[in-house]
Scaffold this motif. Structure first.
Motif, PDB file in Angstrom:
ATOM      1  N   VAL A 246       0.367  -1.196   0.060  1.00 26.11           N
ATOM      2  CA  VAL A 246       0.180  -0.493   0.367  1.00 26.11           C
ATOM      3  C   VAL A 246       1.118   1.419   0.363  1.00 26.11           C
ATOM      4  O   VAL A 246       1.922   1.143   0.987  1.00 26.11           O
ATOM      5  N   ALA A 247       0.397   1.993  -1.246  1.00 35.11           N
ATOM      6  CA  ALA A 247       1.999   3.250  -1.045  1.00 35.11           C
ATOM      7  C   ALA A 247       0.911   4.727  -1.085  1.00 35.11           C
ATOM      8  O   ALA A 247      -0.647   5.033  -1.621  1.00 35.11           O
ATOM      9  N   GLY A 248       1.691   5.015  -0.539  1.00 28.79           N
ATOM     10  CA  GLY A 248       0.811   6.921   0.134  1.00 28.79           C
ATOM     11  C   GLY A 248       1.549   7.962   0.571  1.00 28.79           C
ATOM     12  O   GLY A 248       2.565   7.026   1.072  1.00 28.79           O
ATOM     13  N   PRO A 249       1.265   9.434   0.782  1.00 32.70           N
ATOM     14  CA  PRO A 249       2.519   9.934   2.141  1.00 32.70           C
ATOM     15  C   PRO A 249       2.374   9.715   2.547  1.00 32.70           C
ATOM     16  O   PRO A 249       0.970   9.132   3.420  1.00 32.70           O
ATOM     17  N   THR A 250       2.708  10.307   3.779  1.00 34.16           N
ATOM     18  CA  THR A 250       2.446   9.999   5.187  1.00 34.16           C
ATOM     19  C   THR A 250       0.870  10.678   5.739  1.00 34.16           C
ATOM     20  O   THR A 250       0.326  11.976   5.135  1.00 34.16           O
ATOM     21  N   GLY A 251      -0.351  10.028   6.263  1.00 35.54           N
ATOM     22  CA  GLY A 251      -1.201  10.298   7.136  1.00 35.54           C
ATOM     23  C   GLY A 251      -1.792  10.261   5.596  1.00 35.54           C
ATOM     24  O   GLY A 251      -3.083  10.338   5.854  1.00 35.54           O
ATOM     25  N   ALA A 252      -2.091   9.367   4.751  1.00 33.62           N
ATOM     26  CA  ALA A 252      -2.973   8.848   3.596  1.00 33.62           C
ATOM     27  C   ALA A 252      -3.905   7.471   3.827  1.00 33.62           C
ATOM     28  O   ALA A 252      -4.624   7.385   3.461  1.00 33.62           O
ATOM     29  N   GLY A 253      -3.533   7.218   5.147  1.00 33.10           N
ATOM     30  CA  GLY A 253      -4.542   5.865   5.494  1.00 33.10           C
ATOM     31  C   GLY A 253      -4.779   4.356   5.349  1.00 33.10           C
ATOM     32  O   GLY A 253      -4.921   3.083   5.063  1.00 33.10           O
ATOM     33  N   LYS A 254      -3.057   4.621   5.219  1.00 34.59           N
ATOM     34  CA  LYS A 254      -2.192   3.300   4.541  1.00 34.59           C
ATOM     35  C   LYS A 254      -2.345   2.161   5.561  1.00 34.59           C
ATOM     36  O   LYS A 254      -2.510   1.180   4.969  1.00 34.59           O
ATOM     37  N   ALA A 347       1.189   4.037  -7.474  1.00 35.51           N
ATOM     38  CA  ALA A 347       1.772   2.542  -7.223  1.00 35.51           C
ATOM     39  C   ALA A 347       2.938   2.146  -8.401  1.00 35.51           C
ATOM     40  O   ALA A 347       3.459   1.275  -7.856  1.00 35.51           O
ATOM     41  N   ALA A 348       3.039   2.840  -9.349  1.00 29.23           N
ATOM     42  CA  ALA A 348       4.051   2.572 -10.243  1.00 29.23           C
ATOM     43  C   ALA A 348       5.223   2.743  -9.089  1.00 29.23           C
ATOM     44  O   ALA A 348       6.605   2.382  -9.710  1.00 29.23           O
ATOM     45  N   ALA A 349       5.795   4.251  -8.667  1.00 30.12           N
ATOM     46  CA  ALA A 349       7.061   4.319  -8.220  1.00 30.12           C
ATOM     47  C   ALA A 349       7.246   3.842  -6.536  1.00 30.12           C
ATOM     48  O   ALA A 349       8.340   3.765  -6.924  1.00 30.12           O
ATOM     49  N   ALA A 373      -2.621   2.357  -3.861  1.00 32.41           N
ATOM     50  CA  ALA A 373      -1.839   3.833  -4.185  1.00 32.41           C
ATOM     51  C   ALA A 373      -3.287   3.997  -3.164  1.00 32.41           C
ATOM     52  O   ALA A 373      -4.531   4.243  -3.928  1.00 32.41           O
ATOM     53  N   GLN A 374      -3.728   5.440  -2.544  1.00 34.31           N
ATOM     54  CA  GLN A 374      -4.384   5.710  -1.490  1.00 34.31           C
ATOM     55  C   GLN A 374      -3.544   7.357  -1.176  1.00 34.31           C
ATOM     56  O   GLN A 374      -2.536   7.765  -1.085  1.00 34.31           O
TER      57      GLN A 374
END
Length: 494
Positions: A246-254, A347-349, A373-374
């Motif tokens: 699961v990808a995303g910045p801090t605080g994205a709900g991962k 997601a690709a990153a 990614a989210q």
């Protein structure tokens, strides 16, 4: 109408829900005599709404989990020095319910009220920030910080010390960052608080992260994925092995997305173990281990130890280094289902990030099953959102055809949403599901753009997922662009 005492409401099972249509809330096991007494105290025979114990407790928390900051600060301007440190320590309410505390110490009442205020507004963090001559207290609500009170600068030290005592931190050490944790009961709602301190020019900054235990009970259907995305995620979780990222910045709900997956898998037939930094929510039936770098308990060390505990499913809180990534890949190759998170914009990153760490492309191609990614976007307040017709530039951003009729909405602000125009958040997602063509591309070292073109042809990217919410009037275009931009791996033209 007079307000019912909290202790009476909790013990007797009767509460008064005020508002435009006031009503008595009656717990299913409450005595009818308690209702008669409540009517006598309130002075009105109002309608009655019966509810089960859990629903009553949640309502009780909503009604009473707030004590005004003005009341808490009632003694601030009466002169004199702030209470001594020994008085603060002796005045700690311990494990008792905060709203049952009879202490009149202004600092204690201030902190209790700040936490109650944060819970009432659904804040995720409380920031206590000392500046020259004042202390700013801000709440992060729906991902946005807003100041709720500015205190006298002389309160910085006693306020910080009190929080550090509650979190069992070293109050004599102010030169280095510290981390702690405490658990509170607030009108029947259990709240875990993660405390972090950081030295600054005018004193220690303190951030309290509020972890509502009920947030860990999310199911997959509540995440906000489209049926296609949800089906892909479920399919990956149903596999006996592989890597789910699961990808995303801090605080994205991962973490919430991973916990929702673990809740689905937690059927008591499999051994599920996690290593996290920190353990945010306690999950019944799952073995959770916390990272402690001070004693050598890193993600890599914890993951190695977990693999000797006969696990079926392993969750790694975050992939931070090549050692952790390689052990995770090896665990997948030996027949384990591994769930983890990575800090990337798309997601690709995430594939490029793992390559940069040193993981070989052929290992990624053979073990990755899905990458989600989210982002989290704020939902428009249903009471005050204002419809409008989009201009040409907005229609282009949303991919609207010429002549296609659509009405967008902007935030306005009202009492119900605290003037922000937004109430709550929901997720937007892109799900990269692996197939033979993608595995071939990854094995060959393809660039992000090539992977995105193959993976998301005819499928929702983050940008497309957000645009769908904008067109539906659930959020605004400005809010969607705040968290997901076309030049940040969310190409709407893909």
């Amino acid at each position: 109408m007079r307000r019912l005492n909290y202790t009476f409401a909790r013990e007797r099972g009767v509460a008064l829900k005020d508002g435009e249509a006031p009503v008595f809330l009656l717990r299913e096991d409450a005595d009818v005599l308690a209702l008669l007494e409540a009517r006598r105290v309130v002075g009105a025979a109002l309608p009655v709404s019966r509810m089960d114990g859990s629903a009553f407790n949640r309502a009780l928390s909503d009604i009473y989990a707030y004590e005004g900051l003005v009341n808490a600060m009632g003694d601030e301007d009466e002169g004199g020095e702030a209470e001594s440190l020994s008085d603060i320590i002796n005045g700690i309410p311990g494990t008792e319910d905060l709203l049952d505390s009879s202490s009149d110490a202004p600092i204690i009442r201030l902190i209790n009220s700040l936490i109650a205020e944060a819970v009432r507004f659904g804040a995720s963090d409380i920031h206590v920030e000392p500046f020259e001559g004042r202390v700013s207290v801000r709440l992060r609500v729906d991902g946005i910080l807003r100041e709720v009170v500015s205190l006298s600068g002389r309160l910085a030290l006693p306020l910080t010390n009190r929080i550090k005592v509650m979190a069992r931190l070293n109050i004599a050490e102010r030169r280095v960052p510290q981390d702690g944790r405490l658990s509170l009961s607030l009108a029947g709602k259990n709240v875990d608080v993660r405390v972090s301190t950081l030295p600054s020019q005018y004193g220690e900054r303190v951030v309290l992260r509020l972890l509502d235990r009920e947030s860990a009970r999310f199911t997959l259907d509540e995440l906000g994925m489209t049926p296609e995305q949800l089906g892909d995620y479920r399919q990956a979780l149903a596999r006996p092995d592989g890597v789910v990222l699961v990808a995303g910045p801090t605080g994205a709900g991962k973490t919430t997305t991973l916990y929702a997956g673990l809740n689905l898998l937690n059927d008591q037939t499999r051994n599920i173990l996690t290593v996290e930094d920190p353990v945010e929510y306690a999950l019944e039936g799952i073995g959770q281990t916390q990272v402690n770098a001070g004693v050598g308990m890193t993600f890599a060390a914890g993951l190695r130890a977990i693999l000797r505990q006969d696990p079926d499913i392993v969750m790694v809180g975050e992939v931070r280094d090549v050692e952790t990534a390689e052990i995770m890949i090896q665990a997948s190759l030996t027949g384990h289902l591994v769930l983890s998170t990575v800090h990337t914009n798309s997601a690709a990153a995430a594939i490029t990030r793992l390559r940069d760490m040193g993981v070989e492309s052929y290992l990624l191609a053979s073990t990755l099953t899905v990458i989600v990614a989210q982002r989290l976007v704020r939902r428009l307040c249903a009471n005050c959102k204002q419809p409008y017709e989009p201009v040409a530039a907005e229609r282009r951003l949303l991919g609207l055809e010429d002549g296609e009729a659509v009405t967008l909405c902007n935030p306005a602000g009202c009492d119900a949403c605290g003037g922000s125009g937004f109430a709550g958040r929901r997720g937007i997602y892109e799900v990269l599901i692996m197939d033979d063509a993608l595995r071939t591309l990854i094995h060959a070292g393809a660039r992000d753009s090539e992977i995105v073109k193959r993976a998301f042809t005819g499928r929702d990217t983050l940008w497309r997922s957000g645009a769908a919410l904008v067109r539906a009037g659930a959020t605004s275009l400005t809010e969607m662009m705040r968290v997901c931009r076309e030049d940040a791996g969310c190409d709407g033209g893909v």
